[in-house]
Design a protein around this motif. Structure first.
Motif, PDB file in Angstrom:
ATOM      1  N   THR A   1       3.368  37.205 -50.616  1.00 50.35           N
ATOM      2  CA  THR A   1       4.321  38.277 -50.344  1.00 50.35           C
ATOM      3  C   THR A   1       5.717  37.785 -50.743  1.00 50.35           C
ATOM      4  N   PRO A   2       6.620  38.698 -51.068  1.00 55.50           N
ATOM      5  CA  PRO A   2       7.980  38.277 -51.428  1.00 55.50           C
ATOM      6  C   PRO A   2       8.669  37.486 -50.317  1.00 55.50           C
TER       7      PRO A   2
ATOM      8  N   GLN B   1       7.254  33.941 -50.326  1.00 56.60           N
ATOM      9  CA  GLN B   1       7.680  33.227 -51.526  1.00 56.60           C
ATOM     10  C   GLN B   1       9.140  32.805 -51.429  1.00 56.60           C
ATOM     11  N   LYS B   2      10.000  33.686 -50.939  1.00 54.71           N
ATOM     12  CA  LYS B   2      11.421  33.350 -50.795  1.00 54.71           C
ATOM     13  C   LYS B   2      11.630  32.247 -49.773  1.00 54.71           C
TER      14      LYS B   2
END
Length: 92
Positions: free
Chosen positions: A61-62, A65-66
């Motif tokens: 998921t973003p 990942q961030k």
């Protein structure tokens, strides 16, 4: 002391580990295994970690990942990510 961020970073750097492998990769004593399992359970609830065939992976998921990129950046640049990514820092 093992933090949830330590667990996230270790799973991200070494995907496919089991809880015992996470403890070994962090270089912690076996006595920290219950704490790591507790964090893994909480991270699964939060949607940051998933379990596939008894192996731990970060979710794709973003948000995850961030967070992993931030933790990895801090690790490479010798910044204490437990201070950077904290509730007290967010309040500032």
């Amino acid at each position: 002391m093992v933090s949830r961020l330590d667990v996230i970073l270790t799973i991200g750097l070494f995907p496919g580990l089991q809880s015992r492998g996470v403890v070994d990769k962090m270089g912690k004593a076996v006595t920290t295994l219950p704490v790591v399992r507790q964090w893994v359970h909480q991270l699964k609830k939060d949607g940051l970690v998933e379990l596939k065939e008894n192996r731990l992976f970060l979710t794709d998921t973003p948000k995850t990942q961030k967070l992993f990129r931030l933790l990895h950046f801090c690790l490479k640049n010798k910044i204490d990510y437990n201070v950077v990514v904290s509730e007290q820092t967010a309040q500032l």
